[in-house]
Design an enzyme around this catalytic site. Sequence first.
Site, PDB file in Angstrom:
ATOM      1  N   GLY A  85      -2.330   4.437  -2.274  1.00 49.46           N
ATOM      2  CA  GLY A  85      -1.772   3.630  -3.122  1.00 49.46           C
ATOM      3  C   GLY A  85      -2.573   3.769  -4.357  1.00 49.46           C
ATOM      4  O   GLY A  85      -2.459   3.668  -4.999  1.00 49.46           O
TER       5      GLY A  85
ATOM      6  N   CYS B 235       0.487  -3.577   9.650  1.00 52.90           N
ATOM      7  CA  CYS B 235      -0.462  -3.627   8.317  1.00 52.90           C
ATOM      8  C   CYS B 235      -0.666  -5.414   8.182  1.00 52.90           C
ATOM      9  O   CYS B 235      -2.030  -6.063   8.016  1.00 52.90           O
ATOM     10  CB  CYS B 235       0.570  -3.543   6.900  1.00 52.90           C
ATOM     11  SG  CYS B 235       1.809  -4.047   7.479  1.00 52.90           S
TER      12      CYS B 235
ATOM     13  N   GLY C  25       1.541   1.944   2.585  1.00 54.36           N
ATOM     14  CA  GLY C  25       0.213   2.825   3.423  1.00 54.36           C
ATOM     15  C   GLY C  25      -0.560   2.494   2.852  1.00 54.36           C
ATOM     16  O   GLY C  25      -1.052   1.450   2.960  1.00 54.36           O
ATOM     17  N   SER C  26      -1.686   3.575   3.324  1.00 58.53           N
ATOM     18  CA  SER C  26      -3.509   2.852   3.324  1.00 58.53           C
ATOM     19  C   SER C  26      -3.405   2.920   1.934  1.00 58.53           C
ATOM     20  O   SER C  26      -3.307   3.437   0.490  1.00 58.53           O
ATOM     21  CB  SER C  26      -4.133   3.828   3.462  1.00 58.53           C
ATOM     22  OG  SER C  26      -4.113   5.321   3.150  1.00 58.53           O
TER      23      SER C  26
ATOM     24  N   GLU D 196       2.532  -1.404  -1.021  1.00 53.43           N
ATOM     25  CA  GLU D 196       1.598  -2.038  -0.005  1.00 53.43           C
ATOM     26  C   GLU D 196       0.734  -1.813   0.747  1.00 53.43           C
ATOM     27  O   GLU D 196       1.177  -0.015   1.041  1.00 53.43           O
ATOM     28  CB  GLU D 196       3.382  -2.477   0.808  1.00 53.43           C
ATOM     29  CG  GLU D 196       4.453  -3.497   0.117  1.00 53.43           C
ATOM     30  CD  GLU D 196       3.586  -4.737  -0.309  1.00 53.43           C
ATOM     31  OE1 GLU D 196       2.736  -4.880   0.813  1.00 53.43           O
ATOM     32  OE2 GLU D 196       4.482  -5.486  -1.315  1.00 53.43           O
TER      33      GLU D 196
HETATM   34  P1  NAD Z   1      -1.404   6.591   4.732  1.00 57.20           P
HETATM   35  O1  NAD Z   1      -1.858   6.607   3.388  1.00 57.20           O
HETATM   36  O2  NAD Z   1      -2.752   7.974   5.325  1.00 57.20           O
HETATM   37  O3  NAD Z   1       0.300   7.572   4.577  1.00 57.20           O
HETATM   38  C1  NAD Z   1       1.557   7.211   4.008  1.00 57.20           C
HETATM   39  C2  NAD Z   1       2.218   7.732   3.370  1.00 57.20           C
HETATM   40  O4  NAD Z   1       1.660   8.819   1.719  1.00 57.20           O
HETATM   41  C3  NAD Z   1       2.619   8.901   4.139  1.00 57.20           C
HETATM   42  O5  NAD Z   1       3.714   9.936   4.176  1.00 57.20           O
HETATM   43  C4  NAD Z   1       1.771  10.270   3.371  1.00 57.20           C
HETATM   44  O6  NAD Z   1       2.300  11.101   3.946  1.00 57.20           O
HETATM   45  C5  NAD Z   1       1.820   9.565   1.963  1.00 57.20           C
HETATM   46  N1  NAD Z   1       0.770  10.519   0.988  1.00 57.20           N
HETATM   47  C6  NAD Z   1      -0.483  10.677   1.495  1.00 57.20           C
HETATM   48  N2  NAD Z   1      -1.490  10.918   0.393  1.00 57.20           N
HETATM   49  C7  NAD Z   1      -1.072  11.181  -0.313  1.00 57.20           C
HETATM   50  C8  NAD Z   1      -1.161  11.276  -1.501  1.00 57.20           C
HETATM   51  N3  NAD Z   1      -1.655  11.117  -2.017  1.00 57.20           N
HETATM   52  N4  NAD Z   1       0.591  11.135  -2.741  1.00 57.20           N
HETATM   53  C9  NAD Z   1       1.556  10.809  -2.174  1.00 57.20           C
HETATM   54  N5  NAD Z   1       2.333  10.477  -0.613  1.00 57.20           N
HETATM   55  C10 NAD Z   1       0.642  10.443  -0.230  1.00 57.20           C
HETATM   56  O7  NAD Z   1      -1.031   5.593   5.389  1.00 57.20           O
HETATM   57  P2  NAD Z   1      -0.619   5.540   7.430  1.00 57.20           P
HETATM   58  O8  NAD Z   1      -1.492   6.161   7.731  1.00 57.20           O
HETATM   59  O9  NAD Z   1       0.880   6.282   7.845  1.00 57.20           O
HETATM   60  O10 NAD Z   1      -0.520   3.450   7.377  1.00 57.20           O
HETATM   61  C11 NAD Z   1      -1.663   3.093   7.840  1.00 57.20           C
HETATM   62  C12 NAD Z   1      -1.403   2.470   6.592  1.00 57.20           C
HETATM   63  O11 NAD Z   1      -0.005   1.528   5.754  1.00 57.20           O
HETATM   64  C13 NAD Z   1      -2.232   0.714   6.403  1.00 57.20           C
HETATM   65  O12 NAD Z   1      -3.345   0.885   5.813  1.00 57.20           O
HETATM   66  C14 NAD Z   1      -1.343   0.232   6.805  1.00 57.20           C
HETATM   67  O13 NAD Z   1      -2.469  -1.621   6.143  1.00 57.20           O
HETATM   68  C15 NAD Z   1      -0.403   0.194   5.958  1.00 57.20           C
HETATM   69  N6  NAD Z   1       0.654  -0.504   5.475  1.00 57.20           N
HETATM   70  C16 NAD Z   1       1.195  -1.735   4.799  1.00 57.20           C
HETATM   71  C17 NAD Z   1       1.823  -2.531   4.695  1.00 57.20           C
HETATM   72  C18 NAD Z   1       2.322  -3.418   3.634  1.00 57.20           C
HETATM   73  O14 NAD Z   1       3.360  -3.921   4.169  1.00 57.20           O
HETATM   74  N7  NAD Z   1       1.376  -3.904   3.625  1.00 57.20           N
HETATM   75  C19 NAD Z   1       2.690  -1.937   5.660  1.00 57.20           C
HETATM   76  C20 NAD Z   1       2.680  -1.196   7.246  1.00 57.20           C
HETATM   77  C21 NAD Z   1       1.358   0.163   6.544  1.00 57.20           C
END
Ligand code: NAD
Length: 495
Positions: free
Chosen positions: A232, A283, A227-228, A249
Amino acid sequence: MPKTFRNFIAGRWVAPTTRAYFENRNPANTRDLIGRFPDSGAADVNAAVASATEGFRKWSRVPAPARGDILKRVGDLLVRDKELIARQMTREMGKVLAETRGDVQEGIDTAYYAASEGRRLFGHTVPSELTAKWAMSYRRPIGVAGLITPFNFPLAIPTWKMFPALLCGNSVVIKPSEDVPHTVHMLVELLLEAGLPPEAIQLVHGAKAAGQRLVEHPGVPVISFTGSTATGAAIGAECGRLHKRLSLEMGGKNAMIVMDDADLDLALDGILWGAFGTTGQRCTATSRLLLHRKIHDRFLRRLAEAAEKLVMGDGRKAGSQVGPLIHEAARDKVERYVAIGKQEGLELVTGGRRPRSPRLRNGWFYQPTIFAGAKPKSRLAQEEIFGPVLTVLRFGSFEEAVRINNGVRYGLSSSLYTRNVNLAFRAMRDLDNGITYVNAPTIGAEAHLPFGGVKETGNGHREGGWEVYHFYSETKVCYADYSGTLQRAQIDNYD
Ligand code: NAD
């Protein structure tokens, strides 16, 4: 009536203890309600972890090749249901059908790779320092794996985590993105149909609260998050405090470099796909385009013309090339960055607004947008936007392009277009990313190779390929001394 979905906990489909639900709507047409999904809380996560702990005890005793056989069946079921899942995935996520079919295909490839890994999971047998002593290592499962996934690859990313975790003998609690819960619901149904013991898999829907509880639960020793970078970082701090094994990631700001000797037709196809595929929500999306000054103006002209011809639309309709953004907040973010680009004096080459067509009125669509004239430190050249916005920079030498590529906080993917073989190899050495492509865009990872990034994109682990199996297993070393005497390792035998 829209369907109300449930969590899968302790072998049953159950309502959340919170009694709260959120809506899942089609981003291409927000009047299309897919269903209501549980907005779970700590008690739901606790119940899932308790059952997964029991699941781990049983599943970890199943021989790895037999675990692999079940994952092979999961792969077969994904083949059977590929079209159905792809259509549902486009409906909830928005990307076009060709891409959601590719997303399912990644899941299929990951399942078959995992199945074969069940017959490897190699350890080492090495000579001992002492006579009549056997020395070896093997890999054993760790426990309950907590998996938290993002919206942009609704099936592929959950399978990248789930299949290796299960193959290694761990049980799994997954909390998918609240933006795309339906796809993982379908995936869990297939895992059960394939014969996975129900307690080995637990599905808890929800948002931040459920994710946080999973991260902090003492019964979950392994967390894998995609995720973001902001989310992370928070998870990383918590896992550090709790001494948990963690794979991160996160974000990217990926660049494509086009040299003056490049095949420009090839580079043009590559940049359209890399920047605007998945509406820029990958990503690995190409969000910076570095053009050599000798080809800058003419390439940019051709690119703008081609970008203007891209067809926005519902991803399930033939002819659509660019789908909507995932939700309103994502489109708002794109609009904020377009305003920043204008304020910083960048040249808006094309796009820069919502489409006017009434056909697209009910979705989160935004025009493919290109800004030129950026400096390496411009915010649009530094920050992840995660939408269909491409920032173009001009450079004069290969060395300068490498400096620009490396001058961001992220380090996921990079790409170089050239006909010069020496530059190609220098790029593979000097571009500071987890992945470098030559004569291909920044997107397009293959399931059997490790995937991940450096700097603030990751924390040193990789998904995919052989490396991920090390993340989900613990190395244990065993010695057997059959000399019948006390042999003392690490002690000088001087007497
Ligand atoms: P996000 O960080 O908003 O959410 C990802 C997940 O985390 C969701 O399931 C969300 O409910 C959960 N979450 C949110 N806050 C949390 C917390 N405090 N504790 C635990 N879990 C929590 O990301 P998104 O908007 O779903 O995805 C987009 C981001 O993901 C972009 O930054 C993108 O670059 C990244 N991404 C990275 C890769 C990689 O492999 N590097 C792949 C895909 C997406």
